[in-house]
Design a protein around this motif. Sequence first.
Motif, mmCIF file in Angstrom:
data_model
loop_
_atom_site.group_PDB
_atom_site.id
_atom_site.type_symbol
_atom_site.label_atom_id
_atom_site.label_comp_id
_atom_site.label_asym_id
_atom_site.label_seq_id
_atom_site.Cartn_x
_atom_site.Cartn_y
_atom_site.Cartn_z
ATOM 1 N N ARG A 186 -34.262 -13.366 -27.659
ATOM 2 C CA ARG A 186 -34.638 -12.795 -28.945
ATOM 3 C C ARG A 186 -35.917 -13.432 -29.477
ATOM 4 N N GLU A 187 -36.096 -14.715 -29.221
ATOM 5 C CA GLU A 187 -37.345 -15.373 -29.606
ATOM 6 C C GLU A 187 -38.518 -14.795 -28.820
ATOM 7 N N ALA A 188 -38.286 -14.519 -27.531
ATOM 8 C CA ALA A 188 -39.341 -13.939 -26.699
ATOM 9 C C ALA A 188 -39.738 -12.556 -27.204
ATOM 10 N N PHE A 189 -38.764 -11.791 -27.654
ATOM 11 C CA PHE A 189 -39.046 -10.465 -28.192
ATOM 12 C C PHE A 189 -39.802 -10.585 -29.512
ATOM 13 N N ALA A 190 -39.351 -11.481 -30.377
ATOM 14 C CA ALA A 190 -39.992 -11.649 -31.682
ATOM 15 C C ALA A 190 -41.431 -12.126 -31.540
ATOM 16 N N ALA A 191 -41.736 -12.813 -30.437
ATOM 17 C CA ALA A 191 -43.089 -13.340 -30.235
ATOM 18 C C ALA A 191 -44.130 -12.236 -30.116
ATOM 19 N N PHE A 192 -43.715 -11.023 -29.789
ATOM 20 C CA PHE A 192 -44.684 -9.930 -29.693
ATOM 21 C C PHE A 192 -45.272 -9.591 -31.063
ATOM 22 N N GLU A 193 -44.510 -9.888 -32.116
ATOM 23 C CA GLU A 193 -45.052 -9.661 -33.454
ATOM 24 C C GLU A 193 -46.217 -10.600 -33.728
ATOM 25 N N THR A 194 -46.106 -11.849 -33.292
ATOM 26 C CA THR A 194 -47.200 -12.794 -33.482
ATOM 27 C C THR A 194 -48.405 -12.422 -32.628
ATOM 28 N N ALA A 195 -48.154 -11.663 -31.558
ATOM 29 C CA ALA A 195 -49.244 -11.207 -30.695
ATOM 30 C C ALA A 195 -49.958 -9.987 -31.276
ATOM 31 N N GLY A 196 -49.402 -9.414 -32.358
ATOM 32 C CA GLY A 196 -50.066 -8.299 -33.018
ATOM 33 C C GLY A 196 -49.363 -6.966 -32.888
ATOM 34 N N LEU A 197 -48.098 -6.969 -32.447
ATOM 35 C CA LEU A 197 -47.347 -5.723 -32.280
ATOM 36 C C LEU A 197 -46.207 -5.627 -33.282
ATOM 37 N N THR A 198 -45.778 -4.405 -33.511
ATOM 38 C CA THR A 198 -44.609 -4.170 -34.349
ATOM 39 C C THR A 198 -43.767 -3.065 -33.737
ATOM 40 N N ASP A 199 -42.472 -3.118 -33.964
ATOM 41 C CA ASP A 199 -41.562 -2.061 -33.543
ATOM 42 C C ASP A 199 -41.780 -0.878 -34.475
ATOM 43 N N VAL A 200 -42.368 0.207 -33.974
ATOM 44 C CA VAL A 200 -42.727 1.324 -34.842
ATOM 45 C C VAL A 200 -41.553 2.264 -35.118
ATOM 46 N N VAL A 201 -40.444 2.077 -34.393
ATOM 47 C CA VAL A 201 -39.292 2.959 -34.578
ATOM 48 C C VAL A 201 -38.319 2.404 -35.610
ATOM 49 N N ARG A 202 -38.110 1.096 -35.618
ATOM 50 C CA ARG A 202 -37.109 0.483 -36.489
ATOM 51 C C ARG A 202 -37.284 0.838 -37.969
ATOM 52 N N PRO A 203 -38.497 0.809 -38.527
ATOM 53 C CA PRO A 203 -38.614 1.145 -39.949
ATOM 54 C C PRO A 203 -38.202 2.574 -40.279
ATOM 55 N N LEU A 204 -38.289 3.457 -39.302
ATOM 56 C CA LEU A 204 -37.970 4.867 -39.526
ATOM 57 C C LEU A 204 -36.540 5.206 -39.130
ATOM 58 N N ILE A 205 -36.003 4.476 -38.138
ATOM 59 C CA ILE A 205 -34.618 4.686 -37.682
ATOM 60 C C ILE A 205 -33.963 3.310 -37.567
ATOM 61 N N PRO A 206 -33.383 2.808 -38.645
ATOM 62 C CA PRO A 206 -32.885 1.432 -38.650
ATOM 63 C C PRO A 206 -31.595 1.216 -37.873
#
Length: 281
Positions: A186-206
């Motif tokens: 989960r930390e490895a996945f969250a690290a993509f946010e620090t790299a400049g990415l965001t999950d574009v689906v979660r805000p629209l389909i939680p």
Amino acid sequence: MRLATWNVNSIRARVTRTIEFCVREHIDVLAMQEIKCKTEQFPYAAFEEAGYHVAAHGLNQWNGVAIASREPLEDVEIGFPGMPGFEKGKEGPDLPQEARAIGATVDGVRVWSLYVPNGRGLDDPHFTYKLDWLDKLRQYTADALAADPDLPLALTGDFNIAPTDADNGDPTIVQGASTHVSPVEREAFAAFETAGLTDVVRPLIPTGYTYWDYKQLRFPRNEGLRIDFILGSRAFADAVHGAEIHRNERKGEVPSDHVPVVADLDLSGADDDDDLPMIFG
């Protein structure tokens, strides 16, 4: 642009179903994982007849990735820079690479179809490989966006990680005993946010899952996992105005154990934020 990602779990077994979905849902770009065939065995003709260009990469009956697009595919790349390899019982920098990543540019958007290693078990060498693979992907992403901060970049595919407890509805997947939900993954996945990415689906389909095991009535019981994602750079996310998880594709004849995840982009209005969701809020 209507972009989808789908772990098809053998494209030759599900080519008709896959193409029918693309045509019915007006998919412009489809990233596929687990095509389970060699590159030359991919059913190109069926996709071309439906109006799609295809780039595929497969080595054997395992893994394999592909991208299908109504527009021409440019700058096709097999494997991302620095991608590690794996061979059981061996270590080192020059291990054979598996067919897990293919990238292409479509209408200015850089799209990657990714099949992240499963990990197999918390004490398995494949788990170490999985974490290394994710870290190298994060580093590639950070470097690419540092070089071009305005790049519309999407990492799509099967990440084999349920990032939060809300993404895990399978009672057999237990933190401390299973892959996919361990803190380090989960930390490895969250690290993509620090790299400049965001999950574009979660805000629209939680809520909702993207994968249900074939065993133990997991789908009828809705005991699934959300492990398929579209992660986008700021330029990509700013263009997203809709998303869907196609749960019904898990039903019917010979379904994949995954379902498609879709993002809708308005590339012409990417610079105008007024009417777009606050994905980066």
